[in-house]
Design an enzyme around this catalytic site. Structure first.
Site, short mmCIF file in Angstrom:
data_model
loop_
_atom_site.label_atom_id
_atom_site.label_comp_id
_atom_site.label_asym_id
_atom_site.label_seq_id
_atom_site.Cartn_x
_atom_site.Cartn_y
_atom_site.Cartn_z
N HIS A 46 0.85 -1.18 0.00
CA HIS A 46 0.00 0.00 0.00
C HIS A 46 0.88 1.23 0.00
CE1 HIS A 46 -3.18 2.82 1.06
NE2 HIS A 46 -4.00 1.90 0.59
N ASP A 69 -7.98 -5.53 0.24
CA ASP A 69 -8.48 -6.22 -0.95
C ASP A 69 -8.01 -7.66 -1.07
OD1 ASP A 69 -10.09 -4.21 -1.76
OD2 ASP A 69 -8.51 -3.16 -2.82
N1 CMC Z 1 4.03 -7.37 -5.10
C1 CMC Z 1 5.36 -7.39 -5.28
N2 CMC Z 1 6.18 -6.37 -5.07
C2 CMC Z 1 5.62 -5.22 -4.68
C3 CMC Z 1 4.22 -5.08 -4.48
C4 CMC Z 1 3.42 -6.21 -4.71
N3 CMC Z 1 2.10 -6.17 -4.51
N4 CMC Z 1 3.96 -3.82 -4.08
C5 CMC Z 1 5.12 -3.16 -4.05
N5 CMC Z 1 6.13 -4.03 -4.40
C6 CMC Z 1 7.59 -3.72 -4.41
C7 CMC Z 1 7.95 -2.80 -5.57
O1 CMC Z 1 8.31 -3.54 -6.72
C8 CMC Z 1 9.14 -2.07 -4.98
O2 CMC Z 1 10.26 -2.94 -5.01
P1 CMC Z 1 11.77 -2.34 -5.21
O3 CMC Z 1 12.01 -1.48 -4.02
O4 CMC Z 1 12.62 -3.55 -5.29
O5 CMC Z 1 11.73 -1.58 -6.51
C9 CMC Z 1 8.76 -1.89 -3.50
O6 CMC Z 1 7.87 -2.99 -3.22
C10 CMC Z 1 8.07 -0.57 -3.18
O7 CMC Z 1 6.89 -0.49 -3.97
P2 CMC Z 1 6.31 0.80 -4.66
O8 CMC Z 1 5.76 0.41 -6.00
O9 CMC Z 1 7.28 1.91 -4.58
O10 CMC Z 1 5.11 1.13 -3.71
P3 CMC Z 1 3.97 2.13 -4.04
O11 CMC Z 1 3.64 2.76 -2.75
O12 CMC Z 1 4.27 3.03 -5.18
O13 CMC Z 1 2.79 1.14 -4.55
C11 CMC Z 1 0.80 -0.14 -4.63
C12 CMC Z 1 1.67 0.83 -3.81
C13 CMC Z 1 -0.53 -0.35 -3.89
C14 CMC Z 1 0.49 0.48 -6.00
C15 CMC Z 1 1.56 -1.48 -4.80
O14 CMC Z 1 1.89 -2.01 -3.54
C16 CMC Z 1 0.76 -2.49 -5.62
O15 CMC Z 1 0.74 -2.42 -6.84
N6 CMC Z 1 0.10 -3.49 -4.91
C17 CMC Z 1 -0.70 -4.46 -5.58
C18 CMC Z 1 -2.04 -3.84 -5.98
C19 CMC Z 1 -2.95 -3.68 -4.79
O16 CMC Z 1 -3.15 -4.62 -4.01
N7 CMC Z 1 -3.57 -2.49 -4.67
C20 CMC Z 1 -4.58 -2.24 -3.67
C21 CMC Z 1 -4.24 -1.15 -2.74
S1 CMC Z 1 -5.45 -1.12 -1.40
C22 CMC Z 1 -6.87 -0.54 -2.16
C23 CMC Z 1 -6.87 0.93 -2.32
O17 CMC Z 1 -6.72 1.64 -1.30
O18 CMC Z 1 -7.06 1.39 -3.47
#
Ligand code: CMC
Length: 433
Positions: free
Chosen positions: A310, A368
């Protein structure tokens, strides 16, 4: 927003003078540095794609402390609200700032109940969509179309008209979501039933048919109510920011909510529970988890553990804990505790929570991860999941829209950019290019 004695000084190493910036304190949470005059005084913008460090507005509705795993609606912890209130009370709270007393609740409930029907003409829009359209495509269109019917309440500067629009949105979203589903599966639309609670009425419109009596299962209606409460608002997330940005131009509330629905549809936002369920179906069996986790860790694969991670919660999503409990309750009620998909989800959750890759990146299950399993147990097909999320979030969107619209300091949203394209050049005649 309280100005503090603290000032921030921004200095440059090119000899230009430094600038002092005011700092404001919220009631809780990080201070914010006011950069509004930065461009006028320094000719420089700030750069913050994805708004990682930018407060786009001031708000008194929802507060999240991502490190503590805390979510408050109007100051009340989500754990207390989810266990002691129902969705109409939460809607009242988000809109008006206080929980209703019994009389206020009854009045609000009556008002919502008596706005649940949609204009008969709205029904004809559905016929234009192919039956196999994604339900979110239909919902985006039909919610946007509401603005065609309510010219009487489109003066956004009149608080009374804004309130009526808010009631219409809260009341009609369940009707439109259920109509979307019924259209999708080729069954007749069911009119709302005023004797039922908000969530029970939604289940009635989704699953009843004109030929027989539909009996509400209270455990399932309560589970749906909890899903709605947990998704009702979440501060300045992507879809809420979209609603605010659309509304900042003075667009009408129905158009703004339709823009929020469009944004919510993305898999990184509201599409996550549908994607999480699909992920579980693709994995198929616990013995395939290690192979799947290997793919997730492979940076070239683009595979994500959906329902994990998240932007804001970096220790735990408090909604996930509540949703996990509801998940157990619903599966117990339906005798599905041995459901293979649920067992697979639990096995995957355990593996991920013990894996260094996820621990070091602070990736925990979000709401989710579990809500998809609950919705599936309620017989709601996965293509409808994001519509349910939209129905819940519409109360947060409209509360945030109302807060923004009534703010005398409100300005049209207009971000700037760091331009990295071509510098000015001349167009050559076509034969010389
Ligand atoms: N699976 C694998 N790796 C992940 C995931 C995941 N679900 N989420 C983040 N990472 C990794 C990402 O690749 C990065 O790795 P590195 O540091 O090696 O490059 C690290 O964790 C940090 O991630 P980030 O992308 O910088 O984190 P963010 O805050 O930009 O992204 C997110 C948040 C929700 C978009 C992401 O965690 C994601 O895509 N999760 C899966 C989709 C999901 O479940 N979304 C629902 C969110 S809750 C509902 C809502 O409130 O809308």
């Amino acid at each position: 927003m309280t100005p503090s004695d603290l000032k921030a000084t921004l200095s440059f190493n090119d000899g230009s003078p430094s600038i002092e910036l005011p700092v404001y304190k919220g009631t809780v949470g990080p201070d914010v540095i006011d950069i509004r005059k930065l461009y006028a005084q320094m000719g420089r913008f700030t750069y913050d794609p994805g708004f990682m460090s930018t407060a786009s507005c001031k708000s008194a509705i929802t507060y999240i402390d991502g490190d503590k795993g805390e979510l408050l609606y109007r100051g009340y912890p989500i754990e207390e609200l989810a266990t002691q209130c129902d969705f109409p009370e939460i809607s009242y709270l988000l809109l008006k700032g206080e929980l209703p007393n019994p009389e206020q609740k009854q009045r609000f409930k009556n008002l919502v109940t008596h706005h649940t029907m949609v204009h008969e003409q709205e029904r004809t829009f559905f016929q234009g969509f192919p039956r196999d359209s994604h339900p979110m495509a239909i919902l985006t269109g039909c919610v946007g179309a509401l603005s065609a019917f309510y010219h009487d309440t489109l003066d956004i500067h009149d608080p009374r008209q804004r309130e009526i629009s808010a009631i219409r949105i809260i009341a009609k979203l369940p009707t439109l979501v259920a109509m979307t589903y019924r259209y999708h599966i080729g069954q007749p639309f069911m009119y709302p039933r005023n004797t039922l609670s908000y969530s029970a009425n939604f289940m009635h419109m989704m699953f009843a048919n004109p030929c027989e009596e539909y009996v509400i299962n209270e455990v399932l209606a309560r589970a749906l109510d909890r899903i709605l409460i947990l998704h009702a608002d979440h501060e300045q997330n992507a879809s809420t920011s979209t609603v605010r940005l659309a509304g900042s131009s003075g667009a009408n509330p129905f158009a703004c909510i339709a823009s929020g629905i469009a944004c919510l549809w993305g898999p990184a936002h509201g599409g996550a529970n549908e994607a999480a369920l699909k992920m579980l179906e693709d994995i198929g069996a616990p013995e395939r988890i290690p192979e799947f986790i290997k793919q997730v860790k492979n940076k070239r694969s683009d595979v994500k553990l959906m329902g994990f991670g998240h932007r804001v919660y970096k220790n735990y999503d408090p909604r996930a804990r509540l949703m996990r409990a509801t998940c157990h309750e619903v599966l117990q009620e339906l005798g599905l505790h041995n459901d293979p998909l649920f067992k697979l989800a639990m096995a995957l959750e355990k593996v991920a929570l013990e894996d260094e890759y996820f621990i070091s990146r602070k990736l925990y299950p979000n709401v989710d991860f579990y809500s998809g399993i609950v919705l599936r147990a309620l017989r709601i097909p996965s293509t409808m999941f994001t519509c349910i999320f939209a129905m819940a979030r519409s109360v947060g969107w409209i509360a945030q829209w109302d807060e923004m619209t009534s703010d005398p300091d409100q300005k049209i949203g207009r971000p700037r950019q760091l331009f990295v394209g071509q510098t000015p050049r001349m167009v050559k005649p076509i034969g010389q290019r």
